[in-house]
Design an enzyme around this catalytic site. Structure first.
Site, short mmCIF file in Angstrom:
data_model
loop_
_atom_site.label_atom_id
_atom_site.label_comp_id
_atom_site.label_asym_id
_atom_site.label_seq_id
_atom_site.Cartn_x
_atom_site.Cartn_y
_atom_site.Cartn_z
N GLN A 126 18.78 27.57 67.72
CA GLN A 126 17.12 27.37 68.02
C GLN A 126 16.11 27.39 69.33
OE1 GLN A 126 15.02 25.36 65.89
NE2 GLN A 126 16.63 24.26 64.54
N GLU A 176 28.21 30.92 56.84
CA GLU A 176 27.21 31.74 57.66
C GLU A 176 27.02 32.65 57.43
OE1 GLU A 176 24.29 33.12 59.48
OE2 GLU A 176 24.19 31.19 60.00
N ASN A 226 20.68 24.26 56.66
CA ASN A 226 19.34 25.23 58.01
C ASN A 226 18.79 25.87 57.35
OD1 ASN A 226 17.31 25.00 60.00
ND2 ASN A 226 18.68 24.80 61.37
N CYS A 254 11.79 24.98 58.58
CA CYS A 254 10.75 25.19 59.72
C CYS A 254 9.57 25.27 59.00
CB CYS A 254 11.24 26.62 60.34
SG CYS A 254 12.08 27.69 59.66
#
EC number: 2.1.1.35
Length: 307
Positions: A126, A176, A226, A254
């Site tokens: 972030q 990830e 996320n 987002c």
């Protein structure tokens, strides 16, 4: 980080090579990404379109770039790391085209909620650290995770969310796609003395169904996702829906009005045998916006889904 941008502009103006705006029109110098941390570290990543340049010409450009930022006008930037990437695409992973360290340290470091994190050039982190701390504290509260809970951190980046909650959980499992970010996550866990974590490198739609298919544990699972603006792959949503142990899901988005909306519908629609959505639907319980990007219209939205 204005000094770096101004210096890069000065460098391009003096370079005999043109900037590259549209690939097919030629040119070479492309974007500059600057990452800064509260530790005072600065990482600059320059992307360059090689067009038809040979290795010798490329080496000469890299030498000029390094000289400019270490001995020339660019020294005012006091770069911790200077990276260079040859890229014929808009965005390129390290595996497709390596990030080449021209000067300085391979990583920069940031502190979040008392933990130290290592950051590689292509690892997601972030950009607003103090905002991220508020966001992660909210994740901690809304997850309602106890000592017997497993946290599933999907699209975990450098492991920040899971590792900041690890002390109150039974275990954290991170997934990830960026390999360097997973290396960072494992380093971050070890450096901060966190032993109840495991991190898996790969595409979530491949890794997650495999993980959950063998999940017969009675332990409660909280999932945190996320994803990028593209949202979650359908197979990821299906794996979450069909895992009975997952009762709470935190979705950080987002761009909630984009592809993420498709995910929200898939999570909450009635069971659909045709789409192999067998698990009971989730219900949106709470939505909290976080202003991670001041002076822009963008907001990070956290949605809590429960069932």
């Amino acid at each position: 980080h204005f000094p770096s941008a101004q210096c890069y502009e000065e460098f391009i103006r003096c370079s005999p090579l043109d900037p590259c705006i549209l690939f097919h029109e030629g040119g070479h110098w492309r974007e500059l990404v600057v990452r800064t941390t509260s530790h005072g570290h600065t990482m600059a990543i320059i992307t360059f379109h090689p067009q038809a340049l040979g290795q010798e010409a490329l080496a000469a450009q890299k030498a000029l770039l390094k000289e400019f930022f270490t001995c020339g006008p660019g020294t005012v930037c006091a770069l911790t790391s200077l990276y260079f990437q040859e890229s014929t695409m808009t965005r390129c992973s390290h595996e497709q085209s390596p990030f080449q360290l021209l000067h300085g340290e391979p990583h920069i470091f940031e502190e979040v909620l008392g933990l130290k994190f290592r950051i590689s050039p292509d690892a997601f982190f972030q950009v607003n650290t103090s905002g991220a701390e508020v966001l992660y504290q909210a994740v901690r509260e809304l997850s309602q995770a106890g000592g017997d809970t497993v946290l599933l951190d999907i699209c975990c980046g450098t492991g920040t969310i899971g590792l900041s909650l690890a002390h109150q959980l039974s275990k954290i499992i991170g997934i990830e796609v960026v390999e360097k970010a997973i290396e960072d996550a494992r380093w971050n866990a070890a450096y901060n003395g966190i032993s109840n974590s495991e991190f898996h490198s790969g595409r979530a739609e491949v890794v997650l169904p495999q993980l959950l298919s063998s999940w017969e544990d009675a332990q409660p699972v909280v999932a945190v996702v996320n994803p990028s603006r593209a949202g979650l792959h359908y197979r990821v949503v299906r794996a979450i829906r069909n895992c009975k142990s997952i009762r709470r899901l935190l979705y950080l988005s987002c761009k909630p009005e984009g592809e993420a909306m498709r995910n929200f519908l898939e999570l909450c629609c009635p069971p659909d045998p045709g789409k192999k959505l067998a698990g009971e639907p989730f219900a949106p319980t709470l939505a909290i916006p976080f202003d991670m990007f001041p002076h822009t219209v963008h907001c990070e939205l956290m949605l809590l889904f429960t069932r």
